[in-house]
Design an enzyme around this catalytic site. Sequence first.
Site, short mmCIF file in Angstrom:
data_model
loop_
_atom_site.label_atom_id
_atom_site.label_comp_id
_atom_site.label_asym_id
_atom_site.label_seq_id
_atom_site.Cartn_x
_atom_site.Cartn_y
_atom_site.Cartn_z
N HIS A 47 11.39 10.89 -1.73
CA HIS A 47 10.31 11.77 -1.28
C HIS A 47 10.24 11.68 0.24
O HIS A 47 10.59 10.65 0.83
CB HIS A 47 8.97 11.34 -1.87
CG HIS A 47 8.84 11.60 -3.33
ND1 HIS A 47 7.61 11.77 -3.94
CD2 HIS A 47 9.75 11.70 -4.33
CE1 HIS A 47 7.77 11.97 -5.23
NE2 HIS A 47 9.07 11.93 -5.49
N GLU A 49 7.81 11.17 2.29
CA GLU A 49 7.03 10.05 2.81
C GLU A 49 7.81 8.73 2.77
O GLU A 49 7.81 7.98 3.74
CB GLU A 49 5.73 9.86 2.01
CG GLU A 49 4.82 11.06 2.00
CD GLU A 49 5.02 11.98 0.81
OE1 GLU A 49 4.00 12.52 0.33
OE2 GLU A 49 6.17 12.16 0.37
N CYS A 77 1.94 11.66 -3.74
CA CYS A 77 1.89 11.26 -5.15
C CYS A 77 1.55 9.76 -5.21
O CYS A 77 1.40 9.10 -4.19
CB CYS A 77 3.23 11.52 -5.82
SG CYS A 77 4.58 10.45 -5.24
N CYS A 80 4.14 7.54 -3.34
CA CYS A 80 4.07 7.67 -1.88
C CYS A 80 2.78 7.09 -1.32
O CYS A 80 2.78 6.45 -0.27
CB CYS A 80 4.26 9.12 -1.48
SG CYS A 80 5.92 9.71 -1.87
#
Length: 143
Positions: A47, A49, A77, A80
Amino acid sequence: MRAALAVASQADDSADIPVGAVIVSSTGAIIASARNEREATQDPTAHAEVLAIRRAAQRLGLWRLEGCTIVVTLEPCTMCAGAIVLARVARLVFGAYDDKAGAVDSLWDVARDRRLNHRPQVLGGVLASESGALLRAFFDTHR
């Protein structure tokens, strides 16, 4: 946020959802940036992040990103949000809210959970319409 949107918008030929993240130092310099790379790398943890945190830690030579701000185009999410807390990021700024997986306000509030030893300052909804438009455009062509 405009820098994170620019990262999210970078053209590529992958099917990755266009989420961008930048990490800004306490002096205001962008020290890392990333966009989602799950499809490109076949890595479920890739992801924006997480990748930005890894790059910032490598650049600084420190895993503690104290004093740093992470700016991301979509509400993080659970994974993250947890990574942001564990990296000791001082501030989290995000764009669009994520009603399906958001773990900072929408479904959970991992980042500000009082049971954790670190809680970043959070500011959500920054340029949310621009972030949301980028995501809608992506999903309109991928559904």
